[in-house]
Design a protein around this motif. Sequence first.
Motif, mmCIF file in Angstrom:
data_model
loop_
_atom_site.group_PDB
_atom_site.id
_atom_site.type_symbol
_atom_site.label_atom_id
_atom_site.label_comp_id
_atom_site.label_asym_id
_atom_site.label_seq_id
_atom_site.Cartn_x
_atom_site.Cartn_y
_atom_site.Cartn_z
ATOM 1 N N LEU A 72 18.525 54.569 91.585
ATOM 2 C CA LEU A 72 17.905 53.251 91.479
ATOM 3 C C LEU A 72 18.806 52.286 90.717
ATOM 4 C CD1 LEU A 72 15.380 51.540 92.001
ATOM 5 C CD2 LEU A 72 14.517 52.351 89.810
ATOM 6 N N GLU A 73 19.413 52.759 89.653
ATOM 7 C CA GLU A 73 20.335 51.921 88.883
ATOM 8 C C GLU A 73 21.558 51.551 89.716
ATOM 9 O OE1 GLU A 73 22.972 52.201 84.788
ATOM 10 O OE2 GLU A 73 21.570 53.786 85.281
ATOM 11 N N ARG A 74 22.063 52.504 90.482
ATOM 12 C CA ARG A 74 23.224 52.252 91.338
ATOM 13 C C ARG A 74 22.901 51.205 92.405
ATOM 14 N NH1 ARG A 74 24.113 57.038 94.315
ATOM 15 N NH2 ARG A 74 23.958 58.017 92.284
ATOM 16 N N GLU A 75 21.730 51.328 93.017
ATOM 17 C CA GLU A 75 21.322 50.379 94.056
ATOM 18 C C GLU A 75 21.108 48.988 93.473
ATOM 19 O OE1 GLU A 75 20.465 49.035 97.820
ATOM 20 O OE2 GLU A 75 21.177 51.021 97.291
ATOM 21 N N ALA A 76 20.493 48.914 92.300
ATOM 22 C CA ALA A 76 20.270 47.621 91.660
ATOM 23 C C ALA A 76 21.596 46.948 91.303
ATOM 24 C CB ALA A 76 19.411 47.789 90.421
ATOM 25 N N ALA A 77 22.546 47.716 90.799
ATOM 26 C CA ALA A 77 23.850 47.148 90.468
ATOM 27 C C ALA A 77 24.552 46.642 91.721
ATOM 28 C CB ALA A 77 24.710 48.197 89.769
ATOM 29 N N GLU A 78 24.422 47.379 92.807
ATOM 30 C CA GLU A 78 25.046 46.953 94.070
ATOM 31 C C GLU A 78 24.409 45.667 94.596
ATOM 32 O OE1 GLU A 78 25.365 48.629 98.599
ATOM 33 O OE2 GLU A 78 25.400 50.080 96.957
ATOM 34 N N VAL A 79 23.092 45.573 94.507
ATOM 35 C CA VAL A 79 22.403 44.369 94.981
ATOM 36 C C VAL A 79 22.767 43.177 94.113
ATOM 37 C CG1 VAL A 79 20.127 43.288 95.204
ATOM 38 C CG2 VAL A 79 20.517 45.559 96.118
ATOM 39 N N PHE A 80 22.785 43.357 92.799
ATOM 40 C CA PHE A 80 23.114 42.242 91.907
ATOM 41 C C PHE A 80 24.565 41.822 92.039
ATOM 42 C CE2 PHE A 80 19.406 43.618 89.153
ATOM 43 C CZ PHE A 80 18.603 42.590 89.607
ATOM 44 N N ASP A 81 25.473 42.765 92.322
ATOM 45 C CA ASP A 81 26.871 42.411 92.523
ATOM 46 C C ASP A 81 27.078 41.621 93.807
ATOM 47 O OD1 ASP A 81 27.638 43.587 90.177
ATOM 48 O OD2 ASP A 81 28.292 45.472 91.114
ATOM 49 N N SER A 82 26.341 41.938 94.828
ATOM 50 C CA SER A 82 26.513 41.255 96.119
ATOM 51 C C SER A 82 25.566 40.064 96.287
ATOM 52 C CB SER A 82 26.315 42.236 97.268
ATOM 53 O OG SER A 82 24.994 42.700 97.277
ATOM 54 N N PHE A 83 24.753 39.766 95.287
ATOM 55 C CA PHE A 83 23.773 38.686 95.405
ATOM 56 C C PHE A 83 24.416 37.320 95.637
ATOM 57 C CE2 PHE A 83 20.762 35.563 93.655
ATOM 58 C CZ PHE A 83 19.687 35.830 94.473
ATOM 59 N N PRO A 84 25.496 36.942 94.946
ATOM 60 C CA PRO A 84 26.098 35.625 95.233
ATOM 61 C C PRO A 84 26.580 35.489 96.682
ATOM 62 C CG PRO A 84 26.906 36.442 93.143
ATOM 63 C CD PRO A 84 26.127 37.551 93.790
ATOM 64 N N ALA A 85 27.118 36.571 97.232
ATOM 65 C CA ALA A 85 27.597 36.513 98.615
ATOM 66 C C ALA A 85 26.423 36.442 99.591
ATOM 67 C CB ALA A 85 28.454 37.731 98.923
ATOM 68 N N LEU A 86 25.303 37.041 99.242
ATOM 69 C CA LEU A 86 24.143 37.039 100.131
ATOM 70 C C LEU A 86 23.437 35.676 100.155
ATOM 71 C CD1 LEU A 86 22.534 40.491 99.340
ATOM 72 C CD2 LEU A 86 23.709 39.837 101.421
ATOM 73 N N THR A 87 23.551 34.919 99.084
ATOM 74 C CA THR A 87 22.820 33.649 99.006
ATOM 75 C C THR A 87 23.633 32.445 99.437
ATOM 76 O OG1 THR A 87 23.421 33.478 96.667
ATOM 77 C CG2 THR A 87 21.295 34.485 97.192
ATOM 78 N N ARG A 88 24.843 32.626 99.873
ATOM 79 C CA ARG A 88 25.659 31.497 100.343
ATOM 80 C C ARG A 88 25.259 31.071 101.712
ATOM 81 N NH1 ARG A 88 31.364 33.745 98.431
ATOM 82 N NH2 ARG A 88 30.911 33.619 96.237
#
Length: 88
Positions: A72-88
């Motif tokens: 769960l921690e790994r998935e959350a870190a991956e989502v938060f790291d890719s969040f700027p690219a997903l919201t462009r």
Amino acid sequence: MSEQLISHLQSTLSLVLYMSLLPLLSAMAVGLIVGILQAVTQVQDQSLPMTFKLLTVILLLLFGGALLAVPLEREAAEVFDSFPALTR
């Protein structure tokens, strides 16, 4: 962009299924054992199986929660790291 979002959603949903599998299976096994014991002893208390299932899941999450938290921690870190690219 939408492919990445769908990929993240799919991996998150599969992670939720993976994390809920062990508590569900343990509660099912305990419920089956308690049900068989109730049938053998002819005790018809409805709260007995639920109490044992609840205690089993609580103990499982207390002692195995750290193992379940790692993915769960790994998935959350991956989502938060890719969040700027997903919201462009």
